[in-house]
Design an enzyme around this catalytic site. Structure first.
Site, PDB file in Angstrom:
ATOM      1  N   GLY A  20       0.857  -1.230  -0.054  1.00  0.00           N
ATOM      2  CA  GLY A  20      -0.009  -0.110   0.011  1.00  0.00           C
ATOM      3  C   GLY A  20       0.769   1.283   0.110  1.00  0.00           C
ATOM      4  O   GLY A  20       2.115   1.247   0.332  1.00  0.00           O
ATOM      5  N   GLY A  22       0.567   5.734   0.302  1.00  0.00           N
ATOM      6  CA  GLY A  22      -0.334   7.216   0.637  1.00  0.00           C
ATOM      7  C   GLY A  22       0.833   8.278   0.515  1.00  0.00           C
ATOM      8  O   GLY A  22       1.775   8.372   0.118  1.00  0.00           O
ATOM      9  N   GLY A  23       0.345   9.465   0.789  1.00  0.00           N
ATOM     10  CA  GLY A  23       0.956  10.612   0.768  1.00  0.00           C
ATOM     11  C   GLY A  23       2.586  10.776   1.563  1.00  0.00           C
ATOM     12  O   GLY A  23       3.214  11.506   1.115  1.00  0.00           O
ATOM     13  N   MET A  24       2.612   9.767   2.375  1.00  0.00           N
ATOM     14  CA  MET A  24       3.890   9.896   3.391  1.00  0.00           C
ATOM     15  C   MET A  24       4.728   8.789   3.103  1.00  0.00           C
ATOM     16  O   MET A  24       5.686   8.919   3.522  1.00  0.00           O
ATOM     17  CB  MET A  24       3.346   9.736   5.079  1.00  0.00           C
ATOM     18  CG  MET A  24       2.421  10.784   5.383  1.00  0.00           C
ATOM     19  SD  MET A  24       3.068  12.425   5.464  1.00  0.00           S
ATOM     20  CE  MET A  24       1.729  13.430   5.664  1.00  0.00           C
ATOM     21  N   VAL A  27       4.165   1.024   1.944  1.00  0.00           N
ATOM     22  CA  VAL A  27       4.622  -0.290   2.741  1.00  0.00           C
ATOM     23  C   VAL A  27       4.613  -1.262   1.845  1.00  0.00           C
ATOM     24  O   VAL A  27       4.000  -1.558   0.969  1.00  0.00           O
ATOM     25  CB  VAL A  27       3.107  -0.680   3.561  1.00  0.00           C
ATOM     26  CG1 VAL A  27       3.549  -1.943   4.485  1.00  0.00           C
ATOM     27  CG2 VAL A  27       2.963   0.508   4.487  1.00  0.00           C
ATOM     28  N   LYS A  42       7.610  -0.246   6.247  1.00  0.00           N
ATOM     29  CA  LYS A  42       7.005   0.943   5.949  1.00  0.00           C
ATOM     30  C   LYS A  42       8.067   2.090   5.885  1.00  0.00           C
ATOM     31  O   LYS A  42       9.024   2.308   6.535  1.00  0.00           O
ATOM     32  CB  LYS A  42       6.099   1.255   7.106  1.00  0.00           C
ATOM     33  CG  LYS A  42       5.308   2.417   6.697  1.00  0.00           C
ATOM     34  CD  LYS A  42       4.217   2.702   7.947  1.00  0.00           C
ATOM     35  CE  LYS A  42       3.217   4.039   7.502  1.00  0.00           C
ATOM     36  NZ  LYS A  42       2.231   3.444   6.862  1.00  0.00           N
ATOM     37  N   ASP A 139      -4.677   8.010  14.450  1.00  0.00           N
ATOM     38  CA  ASP A 139      -5.272   7.793  13.109  1.00  0.00           C
ATOM     39  C   ASP A 139      -5.982   6.461  13.201  1.00  0.00           C
ATOM     40  O   ASP A 139      -5.466   5.788  12.246  1.00  0.00           O
ATOM     41  CB  ASP A 139      -4.022   8.005  12.269  1.00  0.00           C
ATOM     42  CG  ASP A 139      -4.548   7.918  10.795  1.00  0.00           C
ATOM     43  OD1 ASP A 139      -5.627   8.536  10.591  1.00  0.00           O
ATOM     44  OD2 ASP A 139      -3.678   8.044   9.858  1.00  0.00           O
TER      45      ASP A 139
END
Length: 512
Positions: A20, A22-24, A27, A42, A139
């Protein structure tokens, strides 16, 4: 350095496939070459976080990983390794064979309400252990929850949101909050102080989504979603699913209360409300990915665990007999060495074991013991052990104030740090009272060194705590006055002024 299949991180973790992103960051599944096992890696990009110093971010990342690795609970993913390589931070975790909760929900429509109860109960057990440290996840959402093949739930990304944002949910330069707006508590959305109550709100959103098939508040923009979190009541789930028990609907509504003080007091309390709704004891089914399967009352939180006193430290280096001045000096040198190497937990243990012997040798109020206690409190604070640091700081503050007066800089500093502990422990009202008590001394410049700067920081924290307590009007007034004073002192380009201005702009937009 960019991630690619076949790349080896930290000389041992060979990246395989992307799980997966995302913006940061991303993984990956990876292969641990040293121990011959599959892991998850990660990768985080510090440069993707607006307004953050890369070196400070790396330092906080390692510290947060150390703190979160101390939480021992089967519902938390195991952390194997952490560090930095090139421009990236990496976190090596246990590989979970299962599905994330978002995919699990999508594959079962409608989601059995008994499954929703089972998932929420397991999450409560995890949160109870996490909040006792104390750590706030910040989160919690279905993408950060895995359902394993045996039905057990595992929570991911503990501490990562905290690293990405040191002071609750900071707004980025684009005006978008870091985090997931659909699961964000009102106080978190407004940049207020967060606490265990913030995770409980997110738990309410997750439970609402499992029962109804959708989050309680959605919209086409983040601002629109946050506006609904702040001002709209959630739709009771029984209007969509009449078969849901009334007690479960009532619990979801309590979890989604706008005011943190109207939510359940703890994750353990939520668990106790869920327990009567759990599947009856018996032989679990053999079906995979059934979150009701683990329930023979497995990982229930310990009663009153959050209020259990922390155990006394066991020294990493034995302290035998009653140490003289030379022995104390050697121990202090050892502590300094450990701190220099980032081994804070060992330093805490040595200081905690040394203090009673030093007090017996020199007297509880001697300068030697006072210095050791100040180092002990500071090290506990740096290690994130706020529950143990708080009484030490209060004692130091009271003793110093009795000797030198309430306006003494050291006494005030100890009280300021005690307020920080209360804030981290999820006690916003008590933290607010403590900050308000020390503020006049800084504002009247009784403290020569750093008074105005500390006064600004205290006022900023007061504003955030008012947001956390739901008093947005007072928070707006507090931050508006602070912005005026910061710009008067430092000019319009000061970073603190820019941060306050973004928060006020956001607050004004949402209120409007």
């Amino acid at each position: 350095m960019t991630a690619a299949a076949g790349r080896v991180v930290a000389g041992r973790y060979e990246l395989s496939t992307v799980l997966g992103q995302g913006g940061m960051g991303q993984v990956w599944t990876a292969y641990d070459q040293r121990l011959d096992r599959r892991v998850a890696v990660k990768l985080l990009r510090p440069d993707k976080v607006a307004g953050q110093d890369a070196e400070e971010l790396r330092r906080r990342f390692v510290r947060e990983c150390r703190v979160t690795a101390q939480v021992d609970h089967p519902g938390l993913v195991t952390v194997h390794d952490a560090g930095s390589e090139g421009e990236e931070l990496f976190l090596v975790m246990q590989y979970i064979d299962g599905a994330d909760l978002a995919g699990h929900l999508a594959g079962h429509d409608p989601y059995p309400w008994q499954w929703a109860v089972a998932v929420a109960a397991q999450l409560c057990a995890v949160l109870s252990a996490v909040h006792a440290v104390p750590i706030v996840h910040r989160d919690l959402k279905p993408r950060n929850v895995m359902v394993k093949q045996d039905g057990a739930v595992t929570v991911l990304d503990l501490g990562v949101a905290s690293v990405m944002d040191a002071d609750t949910t900071r707004l980025t330069h684009t005006g978008t909050p870091i985090g997931s707006p659909a699961y964000m508590a009102p106080e978190q959305a407004m940049g207020g102080a967060v606490g265990p109550y913030t995770d409980l709100y997110a738990l309410g959103v997750v439970l609402h989504e499992l029962l109804s098939g959708d989050v309680p508040f959605s919209g086409s923009t983040a601002l629109g979603v946050l506006h609904r979190h702040l001002y709209e009541p959630p739709l009771p789930v029984r209007r969509i699913r009449p078969e849901v028990p009334e007690a479960l609907e009532a619990l979801v509504l309590r979890l989604l209360a706008k005011d943190p003080q109207h939510r359940p007091a703890s994750a353990q309390e939520v668990y106790e409300h869920l327990e009567p709704l759990l599947p009856a004891r018996g032989t679990p089914s053999g079906a995979a990915l059934d979150p009701a399967r683990p329930f023979l009352r497995p990982h229930a939180p310990w009663p009153d665990r959050a209020r259990t006193p922390a155990p006394q430290p066991t020294p990493a280096t034995p302290v035998t007999g009653t140490p003289g001045q030379t022995g104390i000096a050697r121990a202090v040198d050892e502590v300094k060495r450990l701190l220099g190497e980032g081994r804070v937990t060992q330093a805490v243990d040595i200081l905690g074991a040394l203090l009673p012997a030093a007090a017996e040798q020199h007297g509880a109020h001697s300068p030697v013991v006072r210095t050791l206690r100040k180092q002990y409190a500071a090290t506990l604070l740096d290690d994130g052990q706020y529950r143990r640091a708080l009484p030490e700081l209060r004692r130091l503050a009271d003793e110093r104030a009795a000797e030198a007066g309430q306006a003494d800089p050291q006494a005030l500093r100890h009280r300021y740090e005690a307020a920080q502990c209360l804030e981290q422990l999820g006690e916003p009202a008590a933290a607010l009272a403590e900050y308000r008590a020390v503020l006049p001394y800084y504002e009247n410049q009784y403290v020569a060194a750093g008074g105005p700067e500390l006064a600004h920081d205290v006022r900023r924290r007061i504003g955030h705590l008012l947001l956390a307590l739901g008093d947005r009007g007072a928070a707006h007034d507090t931050l508006a006055r602070l912005l005026h004073d910061v710009e008067h002192t430092h000019g319009p380009g000061h970073p603190l002024g820019a941060e306050i201005r973004r928060t006020l702009q956001w607050l004004g937009q949402v209120r409007g």
